[in-house]
Write an enzyme that holds these catalytic residues in place. Structure first.
Site, PDB file in Angstrom:
ATOM      1  CG  HIS A   1       3.337  22.097  -6.380  1.00 51.72           C
ATOM      2  ND1 HIS A   1       3.732  22.630  -5.173  1.00 51.72           N
ATOM      3  CD2 HIS A   1       3.136  20.784  -6.153  1.00 51.72           C
ATOM      4  CE1 HIS A   1       3.768  21.668  -4.266  1.00 51.72           C
ATOM      5  NE2 HIS A   1       3.392  20.545  -4.832  1.00 51.72           N
TER       6      HIS A   1
ATOM      7  CG  ASN B   1       0.192  19.028   4.600  1.00 50.61           C
ATOM      8  OD1 ASN B   1       0.032  20.008   5.328  1.00 50.61           O
ATOM      9  ND2 ASN B   1       1.290  18.302   4.608  1.00 50.61           N
TER      10      ASN B   1
ATOM     11  CG  ASP C   1       0.002  20.747  -3.832  1.00 53.46           C
ATOM     12  OD1 ASP C   1       0.541  19.727  -4.332  1.00 53.46           O
ATOM     13  OD2 ASP C   1      -0.108  20.909  -2.601  1.00 53.46           O
TER      14      ASP C   1
ATOM     15  CG  HIS D   1      -5.543  11.332  -3.289  1.00 56.52           C
ATOM     16  ND1 HIS D   1      -4.419  10.577  -3.077  1.00 56.52           N
ATOM     17  CD2 HIS D   1      -5.289  12.541  -2.745  1.00 56.52           C
ATOM     18  CE1 HIS D   1      -3.518  11.297  -2.406  1.00 56.52           C
ATOM     19  NE2 HIS D   1      -4.010  12.491  -2.211  1.00 56.52           N
TER      20      HIS D   1
ATOM     21  CG  LEU E   1       1.816  14.852 -13.610  1.00 54.01           C
ATOM     22  CD1 LEU E   1       2.457  14.976 -14.991  1.00 54.01           C
ATOM     23  CD2 LEU E   1       0.377  15.368 -13.651  1.00 54.01           C
ATOM     24  NE  ARG E   2      -1.200  11.678  -6.473  1.00 52.12           N
ATOM     25  CZ  ARG E   2      -0.836  12.358  -5.375  1.00 52.12           C
ATOM     26  NH1 ARG E   2       0.440  12.382  -4.989  1.00 52.12           N
ATOM     27  NH2 ARG E   2      -1.726  13.001  -4.670  1.00 52.12           N
TER      28      ARG E   2
ATOM     29  CG  ASP F   1       5.608  19.034  -2.726  1.00 53.82           C
ATOM     30  OD1 ASP F   1       5.469  19.864  -1.829  1.00 53.82           O
ATOM     31  OD2 ASP F   1       4.664  18.461  -3.284  1.00 53.82           O
TER      32      ASP F   1
ATOM     33  CG  ASN G   1       5.162  13.191  -4.060  1.00 50.74           C
ATOM     34  OD1 ASN G   1       4.968  13.525  -5.217  1.00 50.74           O
ATOM     35  ND2 ASN G   1       4.260  13.376  -3.111  1.00 50.74           N
TER      36      ASN G   1
HETATM   37 ZN   LIG Z   1       3.806  20.033  -0.762  1.00 47.36          ZN
END
Ligand SMILES: [Zn+2]
Length: 380
Positions: A45, A245, A272, A276, A48-49, A136, A79
């Protein structure tokens, strides 16, 4: 490379000091007294943006950071911008991943744009290289869509990974329990499907998964190092920098995760990793850097060595159907260091562990038979 006097982490725990030959180009003999050799860890999870958010992370910066954290294989979530919901962009990502220092696999979206309505083409995404499906970051599917998604993923030979929070209920513990319960009901109705619950954070979630496993449902689960190590109280002083989150929970929830990990109800540890840029984090963006602190945080949990192997090496690979392939990490379990986000290879410096003195560090990482990271250690 010949490693001498090294202890090896395997399915039965830690070996006595021994000599091991590993396939790593360009290296020779090395005295590894006091060190632990493990197959590289797989992180199920990671964010890697890339594409879309180069100020937060890229495939290259993320893969480099992962190598420094001891991960030789990471699974990137969908995402991004655009969302990985079509085969062509996925194939482009797969092509770029070939040149990275470690292995990167990709999850594709379950629904177009993560909007919870229209299913993606699971079979085509599988053919393009996806290892699993997940929305996700979001969880907008109703029960009927969830059942159809499970069926589509199963037919394509992939597990469905879910971020278990009913969005209209917010992110409290009851929201996770409701989402896990609903997903297990859906799983029951779709023979052959595999469900994986991402970042479980509550005792209620753990209890539902345990019951599902007792009833032989094909459900697996992961927990993050931060949910295993920290509680809400640990991040109160951090303000927006403590936001994540699912949020950090109570001592009881954290203890339930630890018990479940030891039992095998929680199968895997997954970071996860959610980097940022500083401005976004200060403005309240959710998520922590995960890769470069994971090993020390996990080693501090005092897990049985067999549990460590199962949660970081074995089960993550079984869940997405991958095998170990000449990928090793050399760990110094006694090296102490102070966490400083500024030193991370990742572009995301946002860590709840900043300033903590921790123990356990990666000395060397090999992948595809190459040394991809080596750290000069100061020995006392
Ligand atoms: Zn998530």
């Amino acid at each position: 490379m010949h490693l001498q006097n090294v202890r090896v982490l395997g399915p039965t725990g830690l070996s006595l000091p021994t000599t091991v030959e590993i396939n790593a180009a360009g290296a020779v003999e090395r005295d590894a007294s006091g060190l632990i050799l493990s197959p590289g860890w797989l992180d199920l999870h990671a964010h890697l943006r890339d594409p879309g958010f180069p100020q937060k992370e890229t495939l290259q910066s993320g893969a480099t950071s992962a190598a420094f954290g001891g991960f030789t294989h990471v699974v990137a979530m969908a995402n991004t911008r655009p969302v990985t919901d079509r085969p062509a962009p996925l194939r482009a990502l797969m092509a770029r991943a070939v040149d990275l220092p470690i292995r990167v696999s990709f999850v594709a979206a379950v629904t177009m744009g993560l909007e919870g309505r229209t299913l993606t083409d699971a079979a085509a995404l599988r053919r393009a290289g996806a290892v699993a499906l997940s929305d996700d970051g979001r969880h907008l599917m109703d029960k009927a869509t969830l059942r159809r998604a499970l069926r589509a993923a199963a037919e394509a030979g992939m597990p469905l990974l879910i971020h278990a929070q009913i969005e209209r209920l917010g992110n409290g513990p009851e929201s996770e329990a409701a989402a896990v319960e609903e997903a297990l009901e859906a799983l029951q109705a779709v023979p052959g499907a595999r469900l994986h619950i991402q970042h479980v954070s509550t005792r209620a979630g753990v209890d539902l998964i345990r019951t599902g496993k007792r009833h032989a449902l094909r459900v697996t689960a992961e927990a993050t190092p931060h949910h295993l190590a920290l509680t809400a109280a640990d991040v109160l002083a951090l303000g927006p920098h403590g936001r994540v989150n699912p949020p950090l929970r109570s001592v009881d929830d954290r203890d339930a995760l630890r018990e479940a990990l030891a039992e095998g109800v929680i199968d895997a540890i997954a970071t996860d990793h959610a980097p940022h840029d500083a401005d976004a984090k200060a403005a309240g963006a959710n998520g922590f850097h995960g890769f470069e602190t994971a090993l020390a945080v996990v080693m501090d949990l005092g897990l049985d060595d067999r549990v460590l192997y199962r949660a970081c090496v074995e089960r993550p690979r079984e869940i997405i159907g991958q095998s170990i392939d000449d990928e090793w990490i050399l760990i110094d379990p006694t090296a102490e260091w102070i966490v400083d986000g500024g030193s991370f290879k990742s572009r995301g410096k946002n860590t709840p562990f900043a300033g903590r003195r921790v123990r356990g560090r990666i000395v060397m990482t090999t992948c595809r038979s190459q040394i991809v990271m080596e750290r000069v250690m100061q020995h006392a």
